[in-house]
Design a protein around this motif. Structure first.
Motif, PDB file in Angstrom:
ATOM      1  N   GLU A 186      32.079  83.345  50.920  1.00 29.49           N
ATOM      2  CA  GLU A 186      31.019  84.228  50.425  1.00 29.49           C
ATOM      3  C   GLU A 186      30.808  84.028  48.921  1.00 29.49           C
ATOM      4  O   GLU A 186      29.665  84.039  48.442  1.00 29.49           O
ATOM      5  N   ASP A 187      31.898  83.842  48.182  1.00 33.77           N
ATOM      6  CA  ASP A 187      31.784  83.618  46.734  1.00 33.77           C
ATOM      7  C   ASP A 187      31.064  82.298  46.450  1.00 33.77           C
ATOM      8  O   ASP A 187      30.285  82.197  45.481  1.00 33.77           O
ATOM      9  N   ALA A 188      31.329  81.274  47.264  1.00 38.51           N
ATOM     10  CA  ALA A 188      30.664  79.981  47.075  1.00 38.51           C
ATOM     11  C   ALA A 188      29.162  80.112  47.295  1.00 38.51           C
ATOM     12  O   ALA A 188      28.353  79.586  46.515  1.00 38.51           O
ATOM     13  N   VAL A 189      28.764  80.819  48.347  1.00 35.72           N
ATOM     14  CA  VAL A 189      27.348  81.033  48.621  1.00 35.72           C
ATOM     15  C   VAL A 189      26.709  81.854  47.501  1.00 35.72           C
ATOM     16  O   VAL A 189      25.606  81.543  47.030  1.00 35.72           O
ATOM     17  N   SER A 190      27.406  82.883  47.039  1.00 41.39           N
ATOM     18  CA  SER A 190      26.874  83.725  45.967  1.00 41.39           C
ATOM     19  C   SER A 190      26.686  82.935  44.680  1.00 41.39           C
ATOM     20  O   SER A 190      25.688  83.104  43.969  1.00 41.39           O
ATOM     21  N   ALA A 191      27.644  82.053  44.368  1.00 45.40           N
ATOM     22  CA  ALA A 191      27.550  81.244  43.151  1.00 45.40           C
ATOM     23  C   ALA A 191      26.362  80.296  43.221  1.00 45.40           C
ATOM     24  O   ALA A 191      25.632  80.107  42.234  1.00 45.40           O
ATOM     25  N   ALA A 192      26.157  79.689  44.384  1.00 44.77           N
ATOM     26  CA  ALA A 192      25.016  78.779  44.552  1.00 44.77           C
ATOM     27  C   ALA A 192      23.700  79.534  44.455  1.00 44.77           C
ATOM     28  O   ALA A 192      22.730  79.051  43.855  1.00 44.77           O
ATOM     29  N   ALA A 193      23.637  80.722  45.052  1.00 44.72           N
ATOM     30  CA  ALA A 193      22.416  81.527  44.988  1.00 44.72           C
ATOM     31  C   ALA A 193      22.116  81.948  43.555  1.00 44.72           C
ATOM     32  O   ALA A 193      20.953  81.929  43.119  1.00 44.72           O
ATOM     33  N   GLU A 194      23.149  82.317  42.809  1.00 45.24           N
ATOM     34  CA  GLU A 194      22.950  82.710  41.420  1.00 45.24           C
ATOM     35  C   GLU A 194      22.428  81.540  40.588  1.00 45.24           C
ATOM     36  O   GLU A 194      21.566  81.718  39.716  1.00 45.24           O
ATOM     37  N   ARG A 195      22.936  80.339  40.873  1.00 40.89           N
ATOM     38  CA  ARG A 195      22.439  79.171  40.144  1.00 40.89           C
ATOM     39  C   ARG A 195      20.970  78.920  40.462  1.00 40.89           C
ATOM     40  O   ARG A 195      20.185  78.541  39.583  1.00 40.89           O
ATOM     41  N   SER A 196      20.561  79.153  41.698  1.00 43.66           N
ATOM     42  CA  SER A 196      19.155  79.010  42.066  1.00 43.66           C
ATOM     43  C   SER A 196      18.304  79.997  41.288  1.00 43.66           C
ATOM     44  O   SER A 196      17.221  79.666  40.800  1.00 43.66           O
ATOM     45  N   ARG A 197      18.803  81.228  41.148  1.00 42.67           N
ATOM     46  CA  ARG A 197      18.062  82.227  40.371  1.00 42.67           C
ATOM     47  C   ARG A 197      17.967  81.813  38.903  1.00 42.67           C
ATOM     48  O   ARG A 197      16.934  82.018  38.250  1.00 42.67           O
ATOM     49  N   GLU A 198      19.029  81.236  38.365  1.00 45.42           N
ATOM     50  CA  GLU A 198      19.009  80.773  36.975  1.00 45.42           C
ATOM     51  C   GLU A 198      17.973  79.653  36.781  1.00 45.42           C
ATOM     52  O   GLU A 198      17.271  79.626  35.769  1.00 45.42           O
ATOM     53  N   LEU A 199      17.905  78.751  37.746  1.00 41.29           N
ATOM     54  CA  LEU A 199      16.920  77.682  37.659  1.00 41.29           C
ATOM     55  C   LEU A 199      15.498  78.254  37.663  1.00 41.29           C
ATOM     56  O   LEU A 199      14.616  77.764  36.949  1.00 41.29           O
ATOM     57  N   ALA A 200      15.294  79.302  38.454  1.00 42.52           N
ATOM     58  CA  ALA A 200      13.957  79.895  38.546  1.00 42.52           C
ATOM     59  C   ALA A 200      13.528  80.517  37.231  1.00 42.52           C
ATOM     60  O   ALA A 200      12.324  80.583  36.928  1.00 42.52           O
ATOM     61  N   GLU A 201      14.484  80.965  36.423  1.00 40.61           N
ATOM     62  CA  GLU A 201      14.151  81.573  35.137  1.00 40.61           C
ATOM     63  C   GLU A 201      13.451  80.593  34.206  1.00 40.61           C
ATOM     64  O   GLU A 201      12.669  80.985  33.329  1.00 40.61           O
ATOM     65  N   ASP A 202      13.682  79.299  34.402  1.00 40.49           N
ATOM     66  CA  ASP A 202      13.036  78.296  33.564  1.00 40.49           C
ATOM     67  C   ASP A 202      11.534  78.207  33.824  1.00 40.49           C
ATOM     68  O   ASP A 202      10.803  77.616  33.040  1.00 40.49           O
TER      69      ASP A 202
END
Length: 257
Positions: A238-254
């Protein structure tokens, strides 16, 4: 034959080129500035080229470049309103792309198993078309989600293959430690995961019910499952999935306007 242009022939773009070629319903043009990338997909594409201008002649155009390269690609594209642009870049919002092209825009997150027809993909429901649904059907299975769900979908099916590879390797290594030949252990581990996944998709029972079906009382499987249930394995996944999802959100901020 439906004509498709794929811009970007790295891992994901290359997988789509290969998978679509195997589907026997698509005439694929592979586009990349890297000659080595084009060479890697030459056997699967009807045409390979560095000329992005050929996209004017194809009804479906797939942009499969890294997220930070998307703006430059969009600047070079000149598509019409009767064409469809499919974007597969993690974290890039559909609206960002739609504002920079006259084409219909569909945001999709596929995965590498597109190459062998076993892809899992998430597509944003808004803007999706039957021609894109047919394309996704040709290389695997897909679900349609709200755009707000794409970050977690990217983590589950886009990043998920790497998590599965890691778990397959862990089972393989356990077999090797127990005395199996490495190649034999890999076949057994990989095929077991493949079969388990197909069972989840095709069997009407829930995952918990399937686990119970394998676990005979006082048998071997229940002993192993007790170890997993008492471990932090679920939390780690679950932590691995959450970390990947958070990185996707960070990319979207650009791409925030």
């Amino acid at each position: 034959m439906t004509r498709v242009s794929v811009i970007g022939c790295g891992n994901m773009g290359g997988a789509l080129v290969e998978g679509l070629s195997r589907a026997d319903a698509y005439d694929v043009t592979a586009i990349d500035l890297d000659d080595a990338a084009l060479e890697s997909v030459a056997d699967f594409a009807a045409e390979t080229t560095t000329d992005i201008g050929v996209t004017r002649e194809t009804p479906l155009v797939v942009v499969a470049v890294k997220p930070d390269a998307v703006p430059a690609v969009l600047d070079d594209l000149d598509l019409r309103g009767d064409q469809t642009l499919v974007t597969v870049a993690a974290g890039v919002p559909r609206a960002f792309v739609a504002e920079r092209t006259d084409a219909r825009v569909v945001r999709v997150m596929p995965n590498l198993a597109a190459a062998n027809g076993n892809m899992a993909a998430a597509a944003v429901e808004e803007g999706s078309t039957d021609e894109v649904r047919d394309l996704l059907d040709a290389v695997g299975e897909f679900v349609e989600v709200e755009e707000s769900e794409m970050d977690v979908a990217t983590a589950v099916n886009g990043s998920g293959p790497a998590f599965a590879f890691h778990l397959i390797d862990a089972v393989k290594q356990a077999g090797v430690e127990g005395g199996l030949d490495p190649e034999q252990a890999e076949v057994l581990a990989a095929q077991t995961f493949k079969g388990a996944a197909e069972t989840v998709l095709r069997d009407g029972r829930s995952v918990d019910e399937l686990v119970d079906a394998v676990c005979s009382p006082n048998g071997t499987t229940i002993e192993g499952m007790e170890v997993l249930w008492e471990s932090d394995a679920d939390d780690a996944v679950e932590d691995a999935v959450s970390a990947a999802a958070e990185r996707s959100r960070e990319l979207a901020e650009d791409y925030d306007e």
